[in-house]
Design an enzyme around this catalytic site. Structure first.
Site, PDB file in Angstrom:
ATOM      1  N   THR A 139       0.373  -7.865  -0.382  1.00 30.79           N
ATOM      2  CA  THR A 139       0.232  -9.305  -0.589  1.00 30.79           C
ATOM      3  C   THR A 139      -0.338  -9.523  -1.987  1.00 30.79           C
ATOM      4  O   THR A 139      -1.471  -9.103  -2.266  1.00 30.79           O
ATOM      5  CB  THR A 139      -0.712  -9.936   0.457  1.00 30.79           C
ATOM      6  OG1 THR A 139      -0.234  -9.640   1.763  1.00 30.79           O
ATOM      7  CG2 THR A 139      -0.781 -11.442   0.274  1.00 30.79           C
ATOM      8  N   LYS A 186       4.140 -16.145   2.065  1.00 26.53           N
ATOM      9  CA  LYS A 186       2.912 -15.547   2.614  1.00 26.53           C
ATOM     10  C   LYS A 186       1.706 -16.455   2.324  1.00 26.53           C
ATOM     11  O   LYS A 186       0.792 -16.579   3.136  1.00 26.53           O
ATOM     12  CB  LYS A 186       2.710 -14.147   2.013  1.00 26.53           C
ATOM     13  CG  LYS A 186       1.423 -13.460   2.402  1.00 26.53           C
ATOM     14  CD  LYS A 186       1.415 -12.892   3.809  1.00 26.53           C
ATOM     15  CE  LYS A 186       0.042 -12.311   4.133  1.00 26.53           C
ATOM     16  NZ  LYS A 186      -0.023 -11.584   5.375  1.00 26.53           N
ATOM     17  N   LYS A 229      -8.999 -12.784  -0.914  1.00 24.18           N
ATOM     18  CA  LYS A 229      -8.016 -12.442  -1.963  1.00 24.18           C
ATOM     19  C   LYS A 229      -6.786 -13.339  -1.802  1.00 24.18           C
ATOM     20  O   LYS A 229      -6.316 -13.951  -2.764  1.00 24.18           O
ATOM     21  CB  LYS A 229      -7.604 -10.966  -1.840  1.00 24.18           C
ATOM     22  CG  LYS A 229      -6.367 -10.615  -2.681  1.00 24.18           C
ATOM     23  CD  LYS A 229      -5.788  -9.258  -2.340  1.00 24.18           C
ATOM     24  CE  LYS A 229      -5.217  -9.126  -0.967  1.00 24.18           C
ATOM     25  NZ  LYS A 229      -3.811  -8.874  -0.800  1.00 24.18           N
TER      26      LYS A 229
HETATM   27  P1  NAP Z   1      -6.132  -0.785   3.068  1.00 24.21           P
HETATM   28  O1  NAP Z   1      -6.301  -0.204   4.421  1.00 24.21           O
HETATM   29  O2  NAP Z   1      -7.362  -1.092   2.263  1.00 24.21           O
HETATM   30  O3  NAP Z   1      -5.192   0.203   2.234  1.00 24.21           O
HETATM   31  C1  NAP Z   1      -4.904  -0.006   0.886  1.00 24.21           C
HETATM   32  C2  NAP Z   1      -4.026   1.140   0.419  1.00 24.21           C
HETATM   33  O4  NAP Z   1      -3.743   0.964  -0.966  1.00 24.21           O
HETATM   34  C3  NAP Z   1      -4.699   2.507   0.541  1.00 24.21           C
HETATM   35  O5  NAP Z   1      -3.708   3.458   0.789  1.00 24.21           O
HETATM   36  C4  NAP Z   1      -5.294   2.692  -0.864  1.00 24.21           C
HETATM   37  O6  NAP Z   1      -5.498   4.046  -1.200  1.00 24.21           O
HETATM   38  C5  NAP Z   1      -4.185   2.110  -1.695  1.00 24.21           C
HETATM   39  N1  NAP Z   1      -4.655   1.669  -3.010  1.00 24.21           N
HETATM   40  C6  NAP Z   1      -5.454   0.590  -3.271  1.00 24.21           C
HETATM   41  N2  NAP Z   1      -5.665   0.498  -4.580  1.00 24.21           N
HETATM   42  C7  NAP Z   1      -4.990   1.500  -5.168  1.00 24.21           C
HETATM   43  C8  NAP Z   1      -4.810   1.920  -6.512  1.00 24.21           C
HETATM   44  N3  NAP Z   1      -5.389   1.237  -7.519  1.00 24.21           N
HETATM   45  N4  NAP Z   1      -4.053   3.012  -6.753  1.00 24.21           N
HETATM   46  C9  NAP Z   1      -3.470   3.688  -5.725  1.00 24.21           C
HETATM   47  N5  NAP Z   1      -3.591   3.341  -4.437  1.00 24.21           N
HETATM   48  C10 NAP Z   1      -4.343   2.265  -4.155  1.00 24.21           C
HETATM   49  O7  NAP Z   1      -5.276  -2.138   3.118  1.00 24.21           O
HETATM   50  P2  NAP Z   1      -4.243  -2.630   4.223  1.00 24.21           P
HETATM   51  O8  NAP Z   1      -4.991  -3.318   5.308  1.00 24.21           O
HETATM   52  O9  NAP Z   1      -3.307  -1.552   4.549  1.00 24.21           O
HETATM   53  O10 NAP Z   1      -3.499  -3.793   3.410  1.00 24.21           O
HETATM   54  C11 NAP Z   1      -2.521  -3.481   2.433  1.00 24.21           C
HETATM   55  C12 NAP Z   1      -1.872  -4.773   1.940  1.00 24.21           C
HETATM   56  O11 NAP Z   1      -1.273  -5.445   3.064  1.00 24.21           O
HETATM   57  C13 NAP Z   1      -2.852  -5.763   1.319  1.00 24.21           C
HETATM   58  O12 NAP Z   1      -2.223  -6.442   0.254  1.00 24.21           O
HETATM   59  C14 NAP Z   1      -3.174  -6.717   2.469  1.00 24.21           C
HETATM   60  O13 NAP Z   1      -3.552  -8.005   2.008  1.00 24.21           O
HETATM   61  C15 NAP Z   1      -1.832  -6.749   3.177  1.00 24.21           C
HETATM   62  N6  NAP Z   1      -1.899  -7.079   4.622  1.00 24.21           N
HETATM   63  C16 NAP Z   1      -2.833  -6.497   5.415  1.00 24.21           C
HETATM   64  C17 NAP Z   1      -2.880  -6.832   6.774  1.00 24.21           C
HETATM   65  C18 NAP Z   1      -3.909  -6.217   7.705  1.00 24.21           C
HETATM   66  O14 NAP Z   1      -4.054  -6.710   8.839  1.00 24.21           O
HETATM   67  N7  NAP Z   1      -4.616  -5.170   7.315  1.00 24.21           N
HETATM   68  C19 NAP Z   1      -1.960  -7.754   7.298  1.00 24.21           C
HETATM   69  C20 NAP Z   1      -0.993  -8.307   6.467  1.00 24.21           C
HETATM   70  C21 NAP Z   1      -0.982  -7.972   5.119  1.00 24.21           C
HETATM   71  P3  NAP Z   1      -6.855   4.827  -0.743  1.00 24.21           P
HETATM   72  O15 NAP Z   1      -6.571   5.354   0.626  1.00 24.21           O
HETATM   73  O16 NAP Z   1      -7.039   5.852  -1.760  1.00 24.21           O
HETATM   74  O17 NAP Z   1      -7.966   3.789  -0.769  1.00 24.21           O
END
Ligand code: NAP
Length: 290
Positions: free
Chosen positions: A96, A171, A239
């Site tokens: 997102t 979104k 965010k």
């Molecule tokens: P998350 O658990 O915090 O995972 C983030 C992922 O991105 C991890 O694999 C992290 O690697 C990687 N990452 C972050 N910064 C990075 C960088 N600078 N370089 C390389 N890798 C990086 O987040 P999530 O919940 O999966 O969410 C991911 C996206 O989906 C976000 O944009 C969020 O807004 C969206 N989203 C989330 C949900 C939800 O319910 N969680 C629902 C809809 C949409 P590391 O493992 O090394 O930290």
């Protein structure tokens, strides 16, 4: 098909797993190596040490990282995705982000004959684990049609809503709608407790009528118990609301309620709720209750 998945977070980890289960040859990259190793053991796929390495043989590259800056970090630079992809590869971004960064990457990718669509998701952790996400897509029609059957491994519904950026704009609408509904539910439960009513009985009754919502159905019980250690984190919601409020300043829309709820979320963060579910808005209202 040979595909790559960059970012094995709460969402990406199970999404990449569904691609293996659907029969694709999946190579993943994750910044924290331990997660990539765990994923390889669980799903019997491959992992690479850089985004560049992960994408070299792929026809489609999926990305799901945190925010605009994270996306730029995995896309650009010597070890980034754009340094590794072949021409005619399609990049599908499930992060997102702002619509601006989607347009920026689309243009840069085009210069090397690579396609890009923005494809943020809704449905949360449970939706990712159960393979029933909704995907909102912006980009060229032919690219969407190429991605759609592959995305169906982890999505129950996807739709192209316009040119690149339209997925992210959709979104934003999603998050704007959620913000007001959660605040309304929090105030309803707060009022019910103040009035000495039994919250679950009230919800059982009113959820059958016009007040019902996904938030009411799925969150009322945990809110009533004051449990917030699950779900979609308030840090992520802030965010997303920040991105929507920036876009609104540009397109002239009036998001008074969204701006107010964003402020309420900052107060919940001050209570220590950064990683709490978005339903934590009730904690702010209840904090002075004896
Ligand atoms: P998350 O658990 O915090 O995972 C983030 C992922 O991105 C991890 O694999 C992290 O690697 C990687 N990452 C972050 N910064 C990075 C960088 N600078 N370089 C390389 N890798 C990086 O987040 P999530 O919940 O999966 O969410 C991911 C996206 O989906 C976000 O944009 C969020 O807004 C969206 N989203 C989330 C949900 C939800 O319910 N969680 C629902 C809809 C949409 P590391 O493992 O090394 O930290």
């Amino acid at each position: 098909m040979k595909v790559s998945f960059i970012g094995l977070g709460v969402m990406g980890y199970p999404m990449a797993g569904h691609l293996v289960k659907a029969g694709h040859q999946v190579t993943v990259y994750n910044r924290t190596l331990a997660k990539a190793e765990k994923w390889r053991t669980e799903f019997n796929g491959n992992f690479a040490n850089t985004p560049k390495e992960a994408v070299q043989d792929s026809e489609i590259v999926f990305v799901c990282v945190g925010n605009d800056d994270d996306l730029r970090q995995v896309m650009y630079g010597e070890t980034g995705i754009l340094a590794g992809v072949k021409s005619n590869t399609l990049i599908v971004d499930h992060t997102t982000t702002s619509a601006d960064v989607a347009r920026e990457i689309y243009a840069k990718a085009k210069q090397q004959n690579v396609s890009f669509i923005d494809a943020p998701v809704s449905g949360g952790q449970a939706g990712a684990e159960n393979g029933v996400l909704t995907v909102m897509v912006g980009g060229d029609l032919a690219d969407y049609e190429k991605a759609e059957p592959i995305m169906s491994a982890f999505a129950k519904f996807s739709k192209r809503l316009g040119e690149v950026g339209a997925g992210q704009l959709t979104k934003m609408v999603n998050q704007i709608c959620i913000a007001g509904v959660v605040q309304g539910l929090a105030e309803g439960l707060h009022f019910a407790r103040s009035a000495g009513l039994d919250g679950p009985e009230v919800i059982e009754t009113i959820s059958k009528g016009a007040a019902g919502s996904w938030q009411m159905e799925n969150r009322n019980q945990t809110m009533w118990q004051g449990e917030y250690e699950h779900g979609f984190a308030i840090d992520w919601m802030r965010k997303d609301l920040g991105i929507a409020l920036d876009e609104a300043r540009r397109n002239g829309s009036h998001l008074s309620l969204t701006a107010l709820v964003d402020q309420f979320y900052s107060e919940v963060q001050a209570l220590g709720g950064n990683r709490w579910d978005t339903s934590g808005l009730l904690a702010r209202l209840e904090k002075n209750r004896k």
